[in-house]
Scaffold this motif. Structure first.
Motif, mmCIF file in Angstrom:
data_model
loop_
_atom_site.group_PDB
_atom_site.id
_atom_site.type_symbol
_atom_site.label_atom_id
_atom_site.label_comp_id
_atom_site.label_asym_id
_atom_site.label_seq_id
_atom_site.Cartn_x
_atom_site.Cartn_y
_atom_site.Cartn_z
ATOM 1 N N GLY A 151 0.784 -1.223 0.000
ATOM 2 C CA GLY A 151 0.000 0.000 0.000
ATOM 3 C C GLY A 151 0.814 1.270 0.000
ATOM 4 N N THR A 152 2.163 1.148 0.041
ATOM 5 C CA THR A 152 2.981 2.351 0.093
ATOM 6 C C THR A 152 3.718 2.613 -1.216
ATOM 7 O OG1 THR A 152 4.910 1.145 0.932
ATOM 8 C CG2 THR A 152 3.372 2.019 2.547
ATOM 9 N N ALA A 153 3.545 1.740 -2.200
ATOM 10 C CA ALA A 153 4.237 1.929 -3.477
ATOM 11 C C ALA A 153 3.731 3.184 -4.168
ATOM 12 C CB ALA A 153 4.023 0.717 -4.371
ATOM 13 N N ASP A 154 4.658 3.799 -4.932
ATOM 14 C CA ASP A 154 4.264 4.971 -5.710
ATOM 15 C C ASP A 154 3.222 4.581 -6.747
ATOM 16 O OD1 ASP A 154 6.197 6.318 -4.339
ATOM 17 O OD2 ASP A 154 7.710 6.096 -5.904
ATOM 18 N N ASP A 155 2.380 5.542 -7.137
ATOM 19 C CA ASP A 155 1.442 5.292 -8.221
ATOM 20 C C ASP A 155 2.223 5.095 -9.508
ATOM 21 O OD1 ASP A 155 -0.725 5.589 -6.543
ATOM 22 O OD2 ASP A 155 -0.898 7.747 -6.916
ATOM 23 N N VAL A 156 1.885 4.058 -10.245
ATOM 24 C CA VAL A 156 2.600 3.729 -11.466
ATOM 25 C C VAL A 156 1.660 3.875 -12.649
ATOM 26 C CG1 VAL A 156 3.922 1.972 -12.683
ATOM 27 C CG2 VAL A 156 4.030 2.106 -10.190
ATOM 28 N N ALA A 157 1.932 4.870 -13.489
ATOM 29 C CA ALA A 157 1.078 5.125 -14.639
ATOM 30 C C ALA A 157 1.618 4.406 -15.862
ATOM 31 C CB ALA A 157 0.985 6.625 -14.895
ATOM 32 N N LEU A 158 1.789 3.093 -15.741
ATOM 33 C CA LEU A 158 2.316 2.312 -16.854
ATOM 34 C C LEU A 158 1.257 1.344 -17.365
ATOM 35 C CD1 LEU A 158 5.888 1.336 -15.580
ATOM 36 C CD2 LEU A 158 5.251 3.251 -17.058
ATOM 37 N N ALA A 159 1.264 1.131 -18.680
ATOM 38 C CA ALA A 159 0.369 0.159 -19.297
ATOM 39 C C ALA A 159 0.856 -1.250 -18.947
ATOM 40 C CB ALA A 159 0.353 0.360 -20.808
ATOM 41 N N PRO A 160 -0.017 -2.259 -19.052
ATOM 42 C CA PRO A 160 0.376 -3.636 -18.716
ATOM 43 C C PRO A 160 1.650 -4.101 -19.434
ATOM 44 C CG PRO A 160 -1.992 -3.512 -18.964
ATOM 45 C CD PRO A 160 -1.451 -2.174 -19.377
ATOM 46 N N ARG A 161 1.766 -3.808 -20.735
ATOM 47 C CA ARG A 161 2.951 -4.232 -21.472
ATOM 48 C C ARG A 161 4.195 -3.507 -20.964
ATOM 49 N NH1 ARG A 161 4.379 -8.622 -24.197
ATOM 50 N NH2 ARG A 161 2.951 -8.475 -25.959
ATOM 51 N N GLU A 162 4.052 -2.233 -20.584
ATOM 52 C CA GLU A 162 5.181 -1.482 -20.037
ATOM 53 C C GLU A 162 5.625 -2.065 -18.706
ATOM 54 O OE1 GLU A 162 3.986 2.815 -22.089
ATOM 55 O OE2 GLU A 162 3.352 2.337 -20.047
ATOM 56 N N LEU A 163 4.656 -2.484 -17.896
ATOM 57 C CA LEU A 163 4.997 -3.126 -16.630
ATOM 58 C C LEU A 163 5.731 -4.443 -16.871
ATOM 59 C CD1 LEU A 163 1.742 -2.470 -14.563
ATOM 60 C CD2 LEU A 163 4.030 -1.585 -14.062
ATOM 61 N N GLU A 164 5.333 -5.166 -17.908
ATOM 62 C CA GLU A 164 6.016 -6.410 -18.276
ATOM 63 C C GLU A 164 7.475 -6.134 -18.630
ATOM 64 O OE1 GLU A 164 4.035 -10.065 -20.572
ATOM 65 O OE2 GLU A 164 3.301 -8.135 -21.297
ATOM 66 N N VAL A 165 7.672 -5.121 -19.455
ATOM 67 C CA VAL A 165 9.024 -4.768 -19.876
ATOM 68 C C VAL A 165 9.860 -4.317 -18.677
ATOM 69 C CG1 VAL A 165 10.395 -3.152 -21.259
ATOM 70 C CG2 VAL A 165 8.343 -4.208 -22.238
ATOM 71 N N LEU A 166 9.269 -3.515 -17.805
ATOM 72 C CA LEU A 166 9.989 -3.044 -16.621
ATOM 73 C C LEU A 166 10.398 -4.220 -15.733
ATOM 74 C CD1 LEU A 166 11.027 -0.811 -14.772
ATOM 75 C CD2 LEU A 166 8.719 -0.599 -13.830
ATOM 76 N N ASN A 167 9.523 -5.184 -15.572
ATOM 77 C CA ASN A 167 9.839 -6.358 -14.769
ATOM 78 C C ASN A 167 11.025 -7.121 -15.357
ATOM 79 O OD1 ASN A 167 9.191 -8.521 -12.735
ATOM 80 N ND2 ASN A 167 8.845 -9.665 -14.609
ATOM 81 N N LEU A 168 11.070 -7.250 -16.669
ATOM 82 C CA LEU A 168 12.170 -7.968 -17.320
ATOM 83 C C LEU A 168 13.477 -7.178 -17.232
ATOM 84 C CD1 LEU A 168 10.275 -9.381 -20.429
ATOM 85 C CD2 LEU A 168 10.978 -10.614 -18.372
ATOM 86 N N ILE A 169 13.391 -5.861 -17.327
ATOM 87 C CA ILE A 169 14.586 -5.024 -17.121
ATOM 88 C C ILE A 169 15.143 -5.271 -15.721
ATOM 89 C CG2 ILE A 169 15.404 -2.645 -16.813
ATOM 90 C CD1 ILE A 169 13.363 -1.789 -18.939
ATOM 91 N N ALA A 170 14.252 -5.279 -14.733
ATOM 92 C CA ALA A 170 14.665 -5.451 -13.344
ATOM 93 C C ALA A 170 15.241 -6.826 -13.070
ATOM 94 C CB ALA A 170 13.485 -5.186 -12.415
ATOM 95 N N ASN A 171 14.911 -7.791 -13.926
ATOM 96 C CA ASN A 171 15.463 -9.128 -13.787
ATOM 97 C C ASN A 171 16.747 -9.322 -14.589
ATOM 98 O OD1 ASN A 171 13.822 -11.207 -12.118
ATOM 99 N ND2 ASN A 171 12.265 -9.943 -13.098
ATOM 100 N N GLY A 172 17.276 -8.216 -15.129
ATOM 101 C CA GLY A 172 18.584 -8.262 -15.754
ATOM 102 C C GLY A 172 18.604 -8.613 -17.228
#
Length: 219
Positions: A151-172
């Protein structure tokens, strides 16, 4: 020919420092403009020599690499210097703080010379670089500390596909690996990455990784 990339090498171990400098100076497109053994001297030399980038150790006397990086590349710095952190790690507790301090890349000291040179060229060119083992281990060892409470995460104005890409970036994953995973072209992935950075007000992929961990977006 374009001017060589001017590099400042900072490591408190003289043997390692000399080794890095020798490897870097042997490249026609790279030039070592200075060497030092502590963060305070690195900050002073960076301001007087104006290198294109600094190869920075973390654990050093007088001023450690994290604070030196913050002074050279952190938020609010008027004319930031690109910093590539290269350190003994496995897993060094300072990695996350170094990235938050403004480092544009992170490599391990046991990386082969070719990887070091690639990292220098990548960061100097304005991109970001994280050793895959760094991002993968950050999840396993520091996820609880990095992720905020529910409940403390920042608001994320990303589309589902953008969130997918961000997750993969974060996984290296690299752009090509993301493209293969999501069955997209590398150019499309590059567009997504650029859009994510713009929407979140982030400088590069490293900041995207930190953002993803801090907001619990890594799976």
């Amino acid at each position: 020919m374009s001017a060589p990339v001017r590099v400042l090498v900072c490591d408190d171990q003289a043997l390692i420092r000399t080794g890095f400098a020798t490897i870097i100076d042997a490249q026609p497109d790279l030039e070592v403009v200075g060497e030092c053994g502590d963060g305070r001297t690195a900050v002073g030399l960076a301001r007087s020599l104006s290198p294109d980038m600094v190869v920075m150790d973390v654990r050093m006397p007088v001023l450690d690499g994290i604070e030196a990086t913050r002074l050279l590349a952190g938020p609010g710095v008027g004319d930031p210097v690109k910093v590539l952190v290269v350190t003994t790690f496995n897993l060094d507790e300072y990695v996350y703080e170094a990235l938050r301090a403004g480092a544009s890349g992170f490599l391990l000291k046991d990386a082969p010379p070719a990887q070091l040179l690639h990292g220098i060229r990548t960061v100097a060119g304005g991109a970001a670089l994280l050793a895959p083992e760094v991002t993968r281990q950050l999840v396993g060892r520091y996820a609880a500390r990095i992720r905020p409470a529910p409940g403390t995460a920042d608001d994320v104005a990303l589309a589902p596909r953008e969130l997918e890409v961000l997750n993969l970036i974060a996984n290296g994953l690299s752009n090509n690996e993301i493209a293969a995973t999501l069955v997209l072209s590398p150019e499309t992935v590059k567009t997504y990455v650029s859009r994510i950075l713009t929407k979140l007000g982030l400088r590069d992929r490293v900041q995207a990784v930190v953002y993803a961990y801090r907001n619990g977006l890594v799976t």
